[in-house]
Structure formats: structure tokens, C-alpha cells
Design a protein around this motif. Structure first.
Motif, PDB file in Angstrom:
ATOM      1  N   UNK A  65       0.631  -1.101   0.058  1.00 14.15           N
ATOM      2  CA  UNK A  65      -0.057  -0.239   0.137  1.00 14.15           C
ATOM      3  C   UNK A  65       0.891   1.257   0.250  1.00 14.15           C
ATOM      4  N   UNK A  66       0.217   2.254  -0.475  1.00 15.45           N
ATOM      5  CA  UNK A  66       1.233   3.816  -0.787  1.00 15.45           C
ATOM      6  C   UNK A  66       0.197   4.464  -0.282  1.00 15.45           C
ATOM      7  N   UNK A  67       0.140   5.064   1.044  1.00 18.52           N
ATOM      8  CA  UNK A  67      -0.408   6.629   1.294  1.00 18.52           C
ATOM      9  C   UNK A  67      -0.657   7.101  -0.089  1.00 18.52           C
ATOM     10  N   UNK A  68      -1.959   8.255  -0.287  1.00 21.16           N
ATOM     11  CA  UNK A  68      -1.758   9.415  -1.242  1.00 21.16           C
ATOM     12  C   UNK A  68      -0.633  10.448  -0.495  1.00 21.16           C
ATOM     13  N   UNK A  69       0.262  11.005  -0.991  1.00 18.48           N
ATOM     14  CA  UNK A  69       1.194  11.802  -0.468  1.00 18.48           C
ATOM     15  C   UNK A  69       2.068  11.678  -0.184  1.00 18.48           C
ATOM     16  N   UNK A  70       2.597  10.003  -0.206  1.00 16.51           N
ATOM     17  CA  UNK A  70       3.628   9.489   0.971  1.00 16.51           C
ATOM     18  C   UNK A  70       4.711   9.998   0.204  1.00 16.51           C
ATOM     19  N   UNK A  71       5.140  10.637  -0.757  1.00  8.38           N
ATOM     20  CA  UNK A  71       6.723  10.577  -1.655  1.00  8.38           C
ATOM     21  C   UNK A  71       6.090  11.960  -2.782  1.00  8.38           C
ATOM     22  N   UNK A  72       6.761  12.258  -3.102  1.00  7.73           N
ATOM     23  CA  UNK A  72       7.246  13.816  -3.903  1.00  7.73           C
ATOM     24  C   UNK A  72       8.591  13.722  -4.611  1.00  7.73           C
ATOM     25  N   UNK A  73       8.856  13.990  -5.923  1.00 11.19           N
ATOM     26  CA  UNK A  73      10.056  13.922  -6.736  1.00 11.19           C
ATOM     27  C   UNK A  73      10.058  15.189  -7.390  1.00 11.19           C
ATOM     28  N   UNK A  74      11.809  15.285  -7.329  1.00 13.98           N
ATOM     29  CA  UNK A  74      12.056  16.354  -8.544  1.00 13.98           C
ATOM     30  C   UNK A  74      11.412  16.295  -9.707  1.00 13.98           C
ATOM     31  N   UNK A  75      11.617  14.438 -10.001  1.00 13.91           N
ATOM     32  CA  UNK A  75      11.218  13.680 -11.835  1.00 13.91           C
ATOM     33  C   UNK A  75      10.667  13.086 -12.683  1.00 13.91           C
ATOM     34  N   UNK A  76       9.219  13.419 -11.661  1.00 15.67           N
ATOM     35  CA  UNK A  76       8.363  12.990 -11.172  1.00 15.67           C
ATOM     36  C   UNK A  76       7.901  13.142 -12.819  1.00 15.67           C
ATOM     37  N   UNK A  77       8.387  13.967 -13.941  1.00 12.19           N
ATOM     38  CA  UNK A  77       7.908  13.644 -14.918  1.00 12.19           C
ATOM     39  C   UNK A  77       8.001  12.975 -15.885  1.00 12.19           C
ATOM     40  N   UNK A  78       9.392  12.159 -15.279  1.00  6.48           N
ATOM     41  CA  UNK A  78       9.865  10.685 -16.621  1.00  6.48           C
ATOM     42  C   UNK A  78       9.738   9.324 -16.203  1.00  6.48           C
ATOM     43  N   UNK A  79       8.806   9.210 -15.259  1.00  9.00           N
ATOM     44  CA  UNK A  79       8.106   8.212 -14.712  1.00  9.00           C
ATOM     45  C   UNK A  79       7.296   7.272 -15.341  1.00  9.00           C
ATOM     46  N   UNK A  80       7.745   6.467 -16.028  1.00 11.02           N
ATOM     47  CA  UNK A  80       6.560   5.752 -16.687  1.00 11.02           C
ATOM     48  C   UNK A  80       4.945   5.878 -16.480  1.00 11.02           C
ATOM     49  N   UNK A  81       3.619   5.892 -16.937  1.00 13.76           N
ATOM     50  CA  UNK A  81       2.859   5.367 -15.717  1.00 13.76           C
ATOM     51  C   UNK A  81       2.868   4.176 -15.439  1.00 13.76           C
ATOM     52  N   UNK A  82       3.019   3.397 -16.326  1.00 12.59           N
ATOM     53  CA  UNK A  82       2.870   1.630 -15.764  1.00 12.59           C
ATOM     54  C   UNK A  82       3.976   1.601 -13.748  1.00 12.59           C
ATOM     55  N   UNK A  83       4.307   2.588 -14.335  1.00  5.38           N
ATOM     56  CA  UNK A  83       5.794   2.298 -13.002  1.00  5.38           C
ATOM     57  C   UNK A  83       5.613   3.029 -11.461  1.00  5.38           C
ATOM     58  N   UNK A  84       4.473   3.958 -12.108  1.00  4.45           N
ATOM     59  CA  UNK A  84       4.749   4.880 -10.777  1.00  4.45           C
ATOM     60  C   UNK A  84       4.096   5.147  -9.774  1.00  4.45           C
ATOM     61  N   UNK A  85       3.033   4.079  -9.206  1.00  3.04           N
ATOM     62  CA  UNK A  85       3.617   3.884  -7.662  1.00  3.04           C
ATOM     63  C   UNK A  85       4.209   2.999  -7.498  1.00  3.04           C
ATOM     64  N   UNK A  86       4.728   2.237  -8.396  1.00  2.72           N
ATOM     65  CA  UNK A  86       5.786   1.211  -7.704  1.00  2.72           C
ATOM     66  C   UNK A  86       6.852   1.510  -6.962  1.00  2.72           C
ATOM     67  N   UNK A  87       7.943   2.516  -8.620  1.00  4.06           N
ATOM     68  CA  UNK A  87       8.445   3.350  -7.965  1.00  4.06           C
ATOM     69  C   UNK A  87       8.686   4.607  -6.235  1.00  4.06           C
ATOM     70  N   UNK A  88       7.860   4.829  -6.494  1.00  2.00           N
ATOM     71  CA  UNK A  88       7.605   5.688  -5.254  1.00  2.00           C
ATOM     72  C   UNK A  88       7.380   4.275  -3.722  1.00  2.00           C
ATOM     73  N   UNK A  89       6.946   3.465  -4.171  1.00  2.32           N
ATOM     74  CA  UNK A  89       6.441   2.198  -2.994  1.00  2.32           C
ATOM     75  C   UNK A  89       7.404   2.323  -3.156  1.00  2.32           C
ATOM     76  N   UNK A  90       8.867   1.830  -3.836  1.00  7.31           N
ATOM     77  CA  UNK A  90      10.122   1.153  -3.308  1.00  7.31           C
ATOM     78  C   UNK A  90      10.958   1.948  -3.134  1.00  7.31           C
ATOM     79  N   UNK A  91      10.752   3.001  -3.263  1.00  8.55           N
ATOM     80  CA  UNK A  91      11.411   4.565  -2.680  1.00  8.55           C
ATOM     81  C   UNK A  91      11.274   4.864  -1.110  1.00  8.55           C
ATOM     82  N   UNK A  92      10.223   4.602  -0.935  1.00  7.96           N
ATOM     83  CA  UNK A  92       8.642   4.788   0.488  1.00  7.96           C
ATOM     84  C   UNK A  92       9.041   4.436   1.203  1.00  7.96           C
TER      85      UNK A  92
END
Length: 168
Positions: free
Chosen positions: A108-135
Motif C-alpha cells: 500500500x502506498x498512501x496518497x502523498x507518501x512521496x514526492x520527487x523532482x523528476x516525476x515527469x520522467x516516470x513511466x505511467x505503468x511504474x509510477x506507484x511502484x517506484x514511489x512505493x519502492x523508495x518510500x
């Protein structure tokens, strides 16, 4: 595909000589498939036909087929796996989040759990998973608050990430 002895030599070189780290090639997608399959006990599995660019007798064919069947690595499109292509951080994050679900872990990744400077570079299919992995601490944030979605890891770094992930 690298043999176990070659992997051991590479890992030893990396730890003994930091200058080698900069020159180490990035881990490939097939490296991840093999490491995931081995972490699951290298279960016997039919190697054939999962991907058009992985022949039955290729090193890692069983691992790639198992990863596809388990839903961990689904390929790169048009029935291909791209086994020698460098593994990106976002591909790793997606595979590890899927594996965490199989292992019964919280993804589970709560809303607003992470924010990054390069969000525009993340593929849509990986967005939540990349935030989850770092968070969750599975992957480290890159310098400057970046997720570095297209970044790669060396084989030694991939092994360390997977080892840490499995130990959690």
C-alpha cells in the motif's frame, strides 16, 4: 547470462576495487529474472515459448518463463523479453512490488507518501511502484530528491537490493 562463478568474481572485484564500480556494466533484465527465480527456490518450470527473443536453451529461459507466469516480469512488448537490455530502476520497482504481493507483504502506498523532482520522467505503468519502492526503503532515492526512473544498477547493486528486500 553470467555464470555463478563470474558473478562472484565481479562482486569481489567491486568490493575490493571501488574504481571498478564506475566501469561495471549495468545489470540486465535477465539478471533480475534469474535472481528472482533463484530466490523462489529455482523451482522446476517449463522454459519454452514465454518470449520470442528467449530460446528454450538460453541461459535463464526457465527463469524468464517463471517470472512471466508469476506476473513479475511481463516483457517489453510484442512478446519480447529483451533479456540483455539494461534493467531500469522503474522495472525493478515494479517487479519487486509484484513479488512483495506474492510474498504477502504490504504494498500500500498512501496518497502523498512521496514526492520527487523528476516525476515527469516516470513511466505511467511504474509510477506507484517506484514511489512505493523508495518510500518503503527498497530502493534508495537518488541525489536531489530524484527517483531516477531510467537509471540502472550494477549487478552487485541489484544483488544487494534483492538481498535486502528478501531479508525484510
Amino acid at each position: 547470462m553470467r555464470t555463478a562463478a563470474a558473478l562472484l568474481v565481479l562482486v569481489l572485484l567491486l568490493f575490493l576495487n571501488p574504481a571498478v564500480v564506475a566501469a561495471a556494466p549495468p545489470a540486465a533484465r535477465m539478471d533480475l529474472a534469474v535472481l528472482l527465480w533463484e530466490s523462489a527456490g529455482a523451482v522446476p518450470f517449463a522454459a519454452g515459448g514465454a518470449f520470442s527473443d528467449v530460446a528454450r536453451n538460453d541461459d535463464g529461459a526457465t527463469a524468464a518463463a517463471w517470472c512471466r507466469e508469476a506476473g513479475l516480469l511481463l516483457g517489453t512488448g510484442d512478446g519480447r523479453f529483451s533479456p540483455d537490455r539494461p534493467l531500469t530502476r522503474e522495472e525493478l520497482a515494479v517487479a519487486l512490488r509484484r513479488y512483495a504481493r506474492i510474498l504477502g507483504r504490504d504494498t500500500f502506498l498512501p496518497a502523498g507518501a512521496a514526492e520527487c523532482n523528476d516525476y515527469a520522467d516516470i513511466s505511467p505503468w511504474a509510477d506507484d511502484s517506484l514511489y512505493w519502492a523508495c518510500d518503503a526503503g527498497v530502493l534508495n532515492w537518488s541525489e536531489g530528491g530524484r527517483l531516477d526512473s531510467g537509471g540502472t544498477l550494477t549487478l552487485a547493486q541489484l544483488q544487494a537490493v534483492l538481498e535486502d528486500f528478501l531479508a525484510r
